[in-house]
Design an enzyme around this catalytic site. Structure first.
Site, PDB file in Angstrom:
ATOM      1  CB  SER A  37       7.144   0.036  10.519  1.00 15.60           C
ATOM      2  OG  SER A  37       6.085   0.962  10.469  1.00 15.60           O
ATOM      3  CE  LYS A 209      -4.396   3.280  -0.187  1.00  7.22           C
ATOM      4  NZ  LYS A 209      -4.670   2.100  -1.040  1.00  7.22           N
ATOM      5  CG  LEU A 210      -7.987   3.599   9.531  1.00 12.48           C
ATOM      6  CD1 LEU A 210      -9.457   3.444   9.137  1.00 12.48           C
ATOM      7  CD2 LEU A 210      -7.540   2.422  10.393  1.00 12.48           C
TER       8      LEU A 210
END
Length: 248
Positions: A37, A209-210
């Protein structure tokens, strides 16, 4: 920094598969796609070196996934002018790429196996997967809300990282920043088709989470049978976080 540090401390990583199918893919250890990221202090040169070293020791083949130009949307949502946001993203992704290339070379990997979301704009498999994601986003309110929740977390996390006080996250901010989530999702549900590999695991340092909701079949989109997700955490970091939690 002019060269690689020649001495690195020994380190251990713990890997946790998201589902039983992910575990089976992990057991075969054919290919891993390491996610890095931007604007995340965790991804220092040393950490990337250790992470890719672990991946290379575990898997037959290692690729790296970096952010695309959509990352500028997150900065823009927080008030950064578009041009400046794009420049900051290019600089940060170049830094991530440089560290990943050095690590791949040092560990005997392929320094060309580094990709950004944007590299696949014209890739047919990526286009089809993204269309699937976008259709679900616009047609399924519960999926759209889940994506926007991820967008909200990203905005708040970035604001915290630059010591910016956030009173509220507006709908306009969410809709701007969510492009990053939409651009990344094809690599969560069908990266093998995009990369033209037999199977792969997208590896990241924390649960998504998704992604958990997708794996639980809460939406129309789903992970392909040859796609998995792997949570990879460094033991030293886990112990540090556990100590902070117990003390706090």
């Amino acid at each position: 920094m002019t060269g690689m540090v020649t001495e690195r401390r020994s380190v251990h990583f713990i890997a946790e598969a998201l589902t039983e199918n992910c575990r089976e893919i992990f057991e075969r250890r054919r290919h891993v796609l390491v996610g890095i990221s931007p604007f995340n202090s965790r991804f220092s040169e040393d950490y990337i070196y250790r992470l890719i070293g672990w991946a290379k020791a575990q898997f037959k083949s290692v690729s790296v996934l970096l952010a695309g130009h959509e990352a500028a949307n997150l900065l823009e949502a927080l008030g950064t002018p578009r041009g400046k946001a794009e420049r900051k993203v290019r600089k940060e992704v170049s830094r991530n790429r440089r560290f990943a290339e050095r690590a791949l070379v040092a560990h005997g990997g392929d320094p060309k196996a580094i990709h950004t979301f944007s590299d696949f704009i014209d890739n047919k498999a990526y286009q089809l997967l993204r269309q699937e994601v976008e259709h679900a986003f616009f047609e399924q309110p519960h999926f759209r809300h889940a994506c926007l929740d991820m967008s909200r977390e990203a905005i708040i996390g970035r604001a915290r990282g630059v010591s910016l006080m956030m009173e509220e996250v507006s709908e306009d901010m969410l809709n701007l920043a969510v492009e990053y989530v939409i651009a990344e999702l094809p690599f969560f549900i069908g990266a093998p088709d995009i990369l033209e590999v037999e199977e792969t695991l997208l590896a990241y340092h924390r649960p998504w989470k998704l992604g958990e909701k997708i794996s639980n079949h809460e939406f129309s989109i789903c992970m392909r049978p040859n796609q998995g997700y792997l949570i990879v955490q460094e033991m030293a970091q886990m112990l540090s976080e556990k100590r902070i939690t117990s003390e706090g």
